[in-house]
Design a protein around this motif. Sequence first.
Motif, PDB file in Angstrom:
ATOM      1  N   SER A  58      25.490  43.362  43.639  1.00 48.91           N
ATOM      2  CA  SER A  58      25.940  44.706  44.018  1.00 48.91           C
ATOM      3  C   SER A  58      27.465  44.778  44.011  1.00 48.91           C
ATOM      4  O   SER A  58      28.062  45.572  44.728  1.00 48.91           O
ATOM      5  CB  SER A  58      25.395  45.081  45.398  1.00 48.91           C
ATOM      6  OG  SER A  58      25.794  44.143  46.378  1.00 48.91           O
ATOM      7  N   ALA A  59      28.085  43.934  43.225  1.00 44.71           N
ATOM      8  CA  ALA A  59      29.536  43.931  43.040  1.00 44.71           C
ATOM      9  C   ALA A  59      29.806  43.556  41.585  1.00 44.71           C
ATOM     10  O   ALA A  59      28.860  43.405  40.792  1.00 44.71           O
ATOM     11  CB  ALA A  59      30.204  42.941  43.997  1.00 44.71           C
ATOM     12  N   THR A  60      31.077  43.428  41.206  1.00 41.79           N
ATOM     13  CA  THR A  60      31.399  43.076  39.825  1.00 41.79           C
ATOM     14  C   THR A  60      32.419  41.951  39.793  1.00 41.79           C
ATOM     15  O   THR A  60      33.189  41.749  40.733  1.00 41.79           O
ATOM     16  CB  THR A  60      31.954  44.286  39.042  1.00 41.79           C
ATOM     17  OG1 THR A  60      33.106  44.810  39.723  1.00 41.79           O
ATOM     18  CG2 THR A  60      30.902  45.369  38.903  1.00 41.79           C
ATOM     19  N   ASN A  61      32.423  41.225  38.696  1.00 36.12           N
ATOM     20  CA  ASN A  61      33.445  40.214  38.403  1.00 36.12           C
ATOM     21  C   ASN A  61      33.495  40.059  36.897  1.00 36.12           C
ATOM     22  O   ASN A  61      32.881  39.171  36.314  1.00 36.12           O
ATOM     23  CB  ASN A  61      33.136  38.887  39.086  1.00 36.12           C
ATOM     24  CG  ASN A  61      34.302  37.898  38.977  1.00 36.12           C
ATOM     25  OD1 ASN A  61      35.321  38.200  38.368  1.00 36.12           O
ATOM     26  ND2 ASN A  61      34.125  36.726  39.556  1.00 36.12           N
ATOM     27  N   GLY A  62      34.225  40.988  36.274  1.00 40.98           N
ATOM     28  CA  GLY A  62      34.287  40.999  34.819  1.00 40.98           C
ATOM     29  C   GLY A  62      35.703  41.171  34.323  1.00 40.98           C
ATOM     30  O   GLY A  62      36.671  41.038  35.084  1.00 40.98           O
ATOM     31  N   THR A  63      35.827  41.469  33.046  1.00 36.82           N
ATOM     32  CA  THR A  63      37.138  41.609  32.419  1.00 36.82           C
ATOM     33  C   THR A  63      37.449  43.042  32.042  1.00 36.82           C
ATOM     34  O   THR A  63      38.474  43.314  31.419  1.00 36.82           O
ATOM     35  CB  THR A  63      37.207  40.744  31.145  1.00 36.82           C
ATOM     36  OG1 THR A  63      36.242  41.230  30.191  1.00 36.82           O
ATOM     37  CG2 THR A  63      36.932  39.281  31.463  1.00 36.82           C
ATOM     38  N   GLY A  64      36.575  43.993  32.383  1.00 34.26           N
ATOM     39  CA  GLY A  64      36.745  45.369  31.960  1.00 34.26           C
ATOM     40  C   GLY A  64      37.857  46.102  32.685  1.00 34.26           C
ATOM     41  O   GLY A  64      38.491  45.584  33.621  1.00 34.26           O
ATOM     42  N   LEU A  65      38.093  47.331  32.275  1.00 34.01           N
ATOM     43  CA  LEU A  65      39.160  48.158  32.820  1.00 34.01           C
ATOM     44  C   LEU A  65      38.925  48.508  34.285  1.00 34.01           C
ATOM     45  O   LEU A  65      39.869  48.759  35.028  1.00 34.01           O
ATOM     46  CB  LEU A  65      39.293  49.429  31.970  1.00 34.01           C
ATOM     47  CG  LEU A  65      40.278  50.500  32.409  1.00 34.01           C
ATOM     48  CD1 LEU A  65      41.687  49.930  32.522  1.00 34.01           C
ATOM     49  CD2 LEU A  65      40.247  51.678  31.431  1.00 34.01           C
ATOM     50  N   TYR A  66      37.676  48.506  34.720  1.00 34.84           N
ATOM     51  CA  TYR A  66      37.352  48.948  36.080  1.00 34.84           C
ATOM     52  C   TYR A  66      36.660  47.851  36.880  1.00 34.84           C
ATOM     53  O   TYR A  66      36.023  46.953  36.321  1.00 34.84           O
ATOM     54  CB  TYR A  66      36.453  50.184  36.028  1.00 34.84           C
ATOM     55  CG  TYR A  66      37.149  51.388  35.440  1.00 34.84           C
ATOM     56  CD1 TYR A  66      37.861  52.264  36.253  1.00 34.84           C
ATOM     57  CD2 TYR A  66      37.105  51.635  34.074  1.00 34.84           C
ATOM     58  CE1 TYR A  66      38.517  53.362  35.720  1.00 34.84           C
ATOM     59  CE2 TYR A  66      37.755  52.734  33.531  1.00 34.84           C
ATOM     60  CZ  TYR A  66      38.464  53.594  34.360  1.00 34.84           C
ATOM     61  OH  TYR A  66      39.122  54.673  33.826  1.00 34.84           O
ATOM     62  N   ASP A  72      38.605  38.437  39.413  1.00 33.11           N
ATOM     63  CA  ASP A  72      39.027  37.558  40.503  1.00 33.11           C
ATOM     64  C   ASP A  72      40.351  36.860  40.224  1.00 33.11           C
ATOM     65  O   ASP A  72      40.789  36.004  40.994  1.00 33.11           O
ATOM     66  CB  ASP A  72      37.942  36.522  40.808  1.00 33.11           C
ATOM     67  CG  ASP A  72      37.617  35.629  39.609  1.00 33.11           C
ATOM     68  OD1 ASP A  72      38.362  35.645  38.612  1.00 33.11           O
ATOM     69  OD2 ASP A  72      36.592  34.912  39.662  1.00 33.11           O
ATOM     70  N   GLY A  73      41.018  37.205  39.128  1.00 32.50           N
ATOM     71  CA  GLY A  73      42.317  36.652  38.802  1.00 32.50           C
ATOM     72  C   GLY A  73      42.294  35.453  37.886  1.00 32.50           C
ATOM     73  O   GLY A  73      43.342  35.021  37.400  1.00 32.50           O
ATOM     74  N   SER A  74      41.125  34.889  37.622  1.00 30.80           N
ATOM     75  CA  SER A  74      41.034  33.728  36.744  1.00 30.80           C
ATOM     76  C   SER A  74      41.138  34.156  35.278  1.00 30.80           C
ATOM     77  O   SER A  74      40.931  35.322  34.938  1.00 30.80           O
ATOM     78  CB  SER A  74      39.717  32.993  36.978  1.00 30.80           C
ATOM     79  OG  SER A  74      38.612  33.823  36.661  1.00 30.80           O
ATOM     80  N   ASP A  75      41.469  33.191  34.413  1.00 32.50           N
ATOM     81  CA  ASP A  75      41.523  33.453  32.978  1.00 32.50           C
ATOM     82  C   ASP A  75      40.111  33.410  32.391  1.00 32.50           C
ATOM     83  O   ASP A  75      39.288  32.575  32.793  1.00 32.50           O
ATOM     84  CB  ASP A  75      42.384  32.405  32.281  1.00 32.50           C
ATOM     85  CG  ASP A  75      43.845  32.501  32.666  1.00 32.50           C
ATOM     86  OD1 ASP A  75      44.323  33.626  32.914  1.00 32.50           O
ATOM     87  OD2 ASP A  75      44.509  31.446  32.733  1.00 32.50           O
ATOM     88  N   LEU A  76      39.869  34.288  31.428  1.00 34.16           N
ATOM     89  CA  LEU A  76      38.626  34.177  30.669  1.00 34.16           C
ATOM     90  C   LEU A  76      38.809  33.090  29.625  1.00 34.16           C
ATOM     91  O   LEU A  76      39.682  33.186  28.758  1.00 34.16           O
ATOM     92  CB  LEU A  76      38.264  35.497  29.988  1.00 34.16           C
ATOM     93  CG  LEU A  76      36.965  35.425  29.175  1.00 34.16           C
ATOM     94  CD1 LEU A  76      35.756  35.372  30.104  1.00 34.16           C
ATOM     95  CD2 LEU A  76      36.856  36.589  28.200  1.00 34.16           C
ATOM     96  N   THR A  77      37.996  32.057  29.688  1.00 35.42           N
ATOM     97  CA  THR A  77      38.113  30.932  28.765  1.00 35.42           C
ATOM     98  C   THR A  77      36.933  30.918  27.802  1.00 35.42           C
ATOM     99  O   THR A  77      35.900  31.562  28.043  1.00 35.42           O
ATOM    100  CB  THR A  77      38.136  29.604  29.535  1.00 35.42           C
ATOM    101  OG1 THR A  77      36.868  29.443  30.206  1.00 35.42           O
ATOM    102  CG2 THR A  77      39.268  29.593  30.553  1.00 35.42           C
TER     103      THR A  77
END
Length: 531
Positions: A189-197, A110-115
């Motif tokens: 049924s969606a994603t919000n992670g830091t992975g490549l996809y 979603d564009g946020s930084d992973l903290t």
Amino acid sequence: MKKKLLLSAAALAVATLALSACTGAGGGPGGDAGEPVIDGTLTVALNEDPGNLLRHVNSSATLSYVYPWAYEAPVYFDADGQAQGWLAESWEETPTSLQFTIKEGVKCEDGSDLTAETVANNYRWILDPANGSSFVGLVIPPDAVIEHDEAARTVTLTTETPNSFLLPSIGIHPIYCQGALDDPDSVASATNGTGLYKLTEAVQGDHYTFERKDDYDWAPEGGVDGSTPGAPKSVVLRIIENPSTRANLLLSGELNVSAVQGPDEDRVAASADAIIEWPLVTGGFAYSQAEGQATADEQVRIALTKALDLDALMRVQTADKGERATRLAVLAPQICQYDAATTNLPSYDPEEAAAMLDELGWTVGADGTREKDGEKLTLNFAWNTRWPETSATAEMIAQQWGEIGVEVAQEGSDYAIFNEKIRAENAASDLDVIWIASNYSVPSVLTAFLSGPTPPTGNNFAAISNPDFDALVAETTQFTGADACGAWEDAEAEMYASADYVPFAMRPDVTYANGVEAKIPDMYSSFILVD
């Protein structure tokens, strides 16, 4: 020219829990790679729908094939069983603490930084009873205290109860971004992670489509990022329940990667490469020890186990491709290696089994079924259809118990129904025998199925209570990592000798590929397409 795939270093290192798993170790044959295919599509088969895509509440084995495309973990384990940094750049571990230092520059979908706070909040979310996570006790110790320091980018977990395997238990669990934690339904049924996809299309029961994030540039050393030549532009996970169909599509080239079990495996193995081959416990069960159950009596459990030819059951369960299960944790990375099961489980002796039940007052009635004080010895046996051979194995178990006068009420069902059934409150009072074939790389995680609280607050489905086992497990906690293995062997030996849990079969779970080469073993979710 046939397309090929090379596995990168940044792929899957995940926990696969709850009664079965789709993970393991090994690598496929090597070979010279061709030219990378730019913006190609990779197609992978799933044998069933994964359900809710939030791993924190869904321990489905199939989900292990899905979430690693979009989510990453603090560490992964390489082919030698050594931890390597992923979202964490460094870590420190003791039997009562684990601290990660989180990488800078990692971005969420979603564009946020992973903290550091977001990583810590994942563990807090799991521990919050209001969220009903499946992983309290399995991954995160229930007495864990989570702290974070944003300036230092550290996440610190401490426990009062020592744990020998904090790093492999917690370090490979996926991290979700803060938006997913704030609104868990948003990632069902969606994603919000830091992975490549990132997931772009989800059609339940049919397929899941992932698209590459071209700005992804924080892969671990040797990994694939958004600019790597040959990184697939799209990944399509197709749900194909029929194993013969999966085999045919793989051999025809319509699938790139698929796990294949059962009667089709031989013909697939003759033509396709085995790129991942990981041992899995596929056959095992626990006897209910709920108050009032006949199987709460240790001598009854031992007698019932003596009535079973576990070697024959293993051959049926593995289609003659496996061996007897040796311990709780067989999944790679195998930190501990020992055989506590075959040497301590009650040995096959149906005549002695019958004599033991006679002595315990369970005598054969006029209809051929044993009874005591007017109660028939009827075992409600719950099992699931994860492996195609399980129904035949369950029938053989019922037949062998029937030969000594024990009646069996079969309760076979698909995974979703089975999981709901055994997680119901007081399930152990309704079920006498529960199929448990769980897989993980360390035994400490799996004890949650064999001790402690019952559902809905815990995962001890069979209400097992063995104080000697619990005391021996407590002794293991003074050690960290492989140093704890000897103490764990002693603890498991006690459990098997008491016939609390009876694991009897393990086999390799093989993922095959048509034209796939494994660059680095033990990796799954980061591929490169080449001609």
